[in-house]
Design a protein around this motif. Structure first.
Motif, PDB file in Angstrom:
ATOM      1  N   UNK A  57      19.234  34.305  40.647  1.00 44.63           N
ATOM      2  CA  UNK A  57      19.171  34.923  39.435  1.00 44.63           C
ATOM      3  C   UNK A  57      19.845  36.110  39.211  1.00 44.63           C
ATOM      4  N   UNK A  58      20.259  37.228  39.970  1.00 42.37           N
ATOM      5  CA  UNK A  58      20.517  37.998  39.332  1.00 42.37           C
ATOM      6  C   UNK A  58      22.270  37.652  40.149  1.00 42.37           C
ATOM      7  N   UNK A  59      22.174  37.429  40.195  1.00 42.12           N
ATOM      8  CA  UNK A  59      24.137  36.681  41.156  1.00 42.12           C
ATOM      9  C   UNK A  59      24.251  35.553  40.016  1.00 42.12           C
ATOM     10  N   UNK A  60      23.709  34.923  38.932  1.00 44.15           N
ATOM     11  CA  UNK A  60      24.031  33.693  37.904  1.00 44.15           C
ATOM     12  C   UNK A  60      25.489  34.115  37.286  1.00 44.15           C
ATOM     13  N   UNK A  61      24.925  36.040  36.628  1.00 43.91           N
ATOM     14  CA  UNK A  61      26.353  36.485  35.656  1.00 43.91           C
ATOM     15  C   UNK A  61      27.896  36.093  36.664  1.00 43.91           C
ATOM     16  N   UNK A  62      27.535  37.180  37.504  1.00 39.11           N
ATOM     17  CA  UNK A  62      28.313  37.397  38.130  1.00 39.11           C
ATOM     18  C   UNK A  62      28.816  35.505  38.620  1.00 39.11           C
ATOM     19  N   UNK A 105      51.666  38.166  41.016  1.00 40.93           N
ATOM     20  CA  UNK A 105      50.995  39.048  40.561  1.00 40.93           C
ATOM     21  C   UNK A 105      50.964  38.890  38.562  1.00 40.93           C
ATOM     22  N   UNK A 106      50.830  37.704  38.087  1.00 35.81           N
ATOM     23  CA  UNK A 106      50.639  37.562  36.846  1.00 35.81           C
ATOM     24  C   UNK A 106      49.260  37.286  36.545  1.00 35.81           C
ATOM     25  N   UNK A 107      48.841  36.569  38.088  1.00 31.60           N
ATOM     26  CA  UNK A 107      47.280  36.496  37.862  1.00 31.60           C
ATOM     27  C   UNK A 107      46.547  36.858  38.799  1.00 31.60           C
ATOM     28  N   UNK A 108      46.880  38.243  39.816  1.00 34.06           N
ATOM     29  CA  UNK A 108      46.005  39.276  39.425  1.00 34.06           C
ATOM     30  C   UNK A 108      45.797  39.958  38.638  1.00 34.06           C
ATOM     31  N   UNK A 109      46.912  40.780  38.032  1.00 35.42           N
ATOM     32  CA  UNK A 109      46.313  41.212  36.597  1.00 35.42           C
ATOM     33  C   UNK A 109      45.971  40.980  35.408  1.00 35.42           C
ATOM     34  N   UNK A 110      45.641  39.728  35.155  1.00 36.74           N
ATOM     35  CA  UNK A 110      44.893  39.032  33.885  1.00 36.74           C
ATOM     36  C   UNK A 110      43.766  39.038  34.840  1.00 36.74           C
ATOM     37  N   UNK A 111      43.369  38.650  35.679  1.00 37.94           N
ATOM     38  CA  UNK A 111      41.832  38.781  36.662  1.00 37.94           C
ATOM     39  C   UNK A 111      41.960  39.989  36.435  1.00 37.94           C
ATOM     40  N   UNK A 112      42.071  41.356  36.685  1.00 41.09           N
ATOM     41  CA  UNK A 112      42.333  42.786  36.922  1.00 41.09           C
ATOM     42  C   UNK A 112      41.743  42.935  35.049  1.00 41.09           C
ATOM     43  N   UNK A 113      42.318  42.372  34.114  1.00 40.42           N
ATOM     44  CA  UNK A 113      42.490  43.087  32.849  1.00 40.42           C
ATOM     45  C   UNK A 113      40.995  42.615  32.269  1.00 40.42           C
ATOM     46  N   UNK A 114      40.681  41.794  32.767  1.00 37.52           N
ATOM     47  CA  UNK A 114      39.245  40.671  32.396  1.00 37.52           C
ATOM     48  C   UNK A 114      38.317  41.631  33.057  1.00 37.52           C
ATOM     49  N   UNK A 155      38.285  44.682  33.996  1.00 36.15           N
ATOM     50  CA  UNK A 155      38.158  45.946  33.470  1.00 36.15           C
ATOM     51  C   UNK A 155      37.636  46.643  32.172  1.00 36.15           C
ATOM     52  N   UNK A 156      37.484  45.048  31.459  1.00 39.35           N
ATOM     53  CA  UNK A 156      36.827  44.664  30.264  1.00 39.35           C
ATOM     54  C   UNK A 156      34.462  44.844  30.494  1.00 39.35           C
ATOM     55  N   UNK A 157      34.746  43.487  31.319  1.00 41.02           N
ATOM     56  CA  UNK A 157      33.020  42.633  31.933  1.00 41.02           C
ATOM     57  C   UNK A 157      32.839  43.444  32.907  1.00 41.02           C
ATOM     58  N   UNK A 158      33.690  44.077  34.100  1.00 38.88           N
ATOM     59  CA  UNK A 158      33.589  45.137  34.622  1.00 38.88           C
ATOM     60  C   UNK A 158      33.847  46.012  35.201  1.00 38.88           C
ATOM     61  N   UNK A 159      33.947  47.085  33.792  1.00 37.81           N
ATOM     62  CA  UNK A 159      34.092  48.189  34.199  1.00 37.81           C
ATOM     63  C   UNK A 159      33.864  49.381  35.952  1.00 37.81           C
ATOM     64  N   UNK A 160      32.523  49.215  35.924  1.00 38.29           N
ATOM     65  CA  UNK A 160      32.257  50.020  37.337  1.00 38.29           C
ATOM     66  C   UNK A 160      32.545  49.552  38.547  1.00 38.29           C
TER      67      UNK A 160
END
Length: 261
Positions: A2-7, A47-56, A58-63
């Motif tokens: 249950x704790x991993x569903x959001x992840x 490179x574009x894929x990794x940058x796009x994932x990192x951008x998401x 940075x917003x969704x899981x910044x810590x």
């Protein structure tokens, strides 16, 4: 689970973003290909894929920490996303449709969520600790499990590239395992470990891998009922090598690989 569903939901959305980029750039006439210091190829899509994932992230899981093949980073204590934007880059740049984006969430050194997305094959595989392993294709979504084969003489084996066994382990050791098995192929890279997880083949071995190459498979294969270790038998995605299996054959395969060195 249950704790991993959001992840898991986030990881699947990250894969969706990756698929948009990779499918648009696959077989593109203007694909840009360069070579990294280790002489392996990298495309503008990687490179574009990794940058796009990192951008998401940075917003969704910044810590959370992020470690990727192209931009670096480390996966220390706590939560870390481990990324391979395109696993099978050589296939990707040659127009072979066997490549995938690999995404894993690692918590305190243990992968707990894994997603493997291969849009050119129309396939995706995923798992979260305690939630089983699943795949999707044209027929829909289904739960997957490893095979029930118990004898090496009945086993189907795969690796990536026979030449790597010469440099990083032992060609003779791998050929001894080949001789002990019923059939062998070089399905290679991500695909062979997914095939182990869904029971299509029984063993996949690689003598040299990076952490981002195999992190999702530690959770995918184990949730499918199989085993994941390095070639020394340690259940770690950071060991520099990998053996995935249906579990029944694992120890015997490790023994063959050790005896042949």
């Amino acid at each position: 689970m249950s704790d991993l569903r959001a992840d898991l939901s986030l990881a699947l959305r990250l894969a969706d973003e990756a698929d948009k980029i990779t499918t648009a750039r696959f077989r593109a006439r203007d694909l840009v290909v360069e070579r990294k210091p280790d002489r392996t190829p990298v495309t503008d899509a990687d490179v574009a894929v990794e940058d796009a994932i990192r951008a998401v992230l940075a917003v969704e899981a910044p810590a959370d920490q992020v470690a990727g093949e192209e931009r670096g980073g480390t996966a220390g204590d706590g939560r870390a996303w481990v990324l391979d934007p395109i696993d099978g880059t050589k296939n990707f740049l040659r127009g072979v449709p066997v490549w995938a984006t690999l995404i894993a969430l690692v918590v305190d050194g243990v992968p707990v969520v894994g997603v493997v997305s291969a849009p050119a094959l129309g396939r995706r595989w995923w798992a979260a600790a305690g939630g089983g392993a699943h795949t999707s294709d044209a027929s829909g979504v289904r739960e997957i499990s490893v095979s029930a084969v118990r004898d090496l003489s009945d086993a189907y084996l795969s690796t990536t590239h026979l030449g790597t066994w010469v440099e990083h382990h032992s060609r003779e050791a791998y050929l001894a395992l080949v001789d002990a098995c019923w059939e062998n192929r070089a399905f290679g890279d991500f695909w062979q470990h997914c095939l182990v997880a869904e029971g299509a083949i029984d063993l996949a071995a690689e003598p040299i891998v990076n952490a981002w190459d195999v992190a999702p498979f530690q959770v995918l294969v184990t949730e499918a009922g199989g085993r994941f270790t390095d070639l020394g038998g340690a259940a770690s995605f950071t060991g520099g090598s990998v053996l995935t299996s249906n579990g029944h054959l694992h120890d015997t395969a490790l023994e063959v690989l050790a005896a042949g060195r």
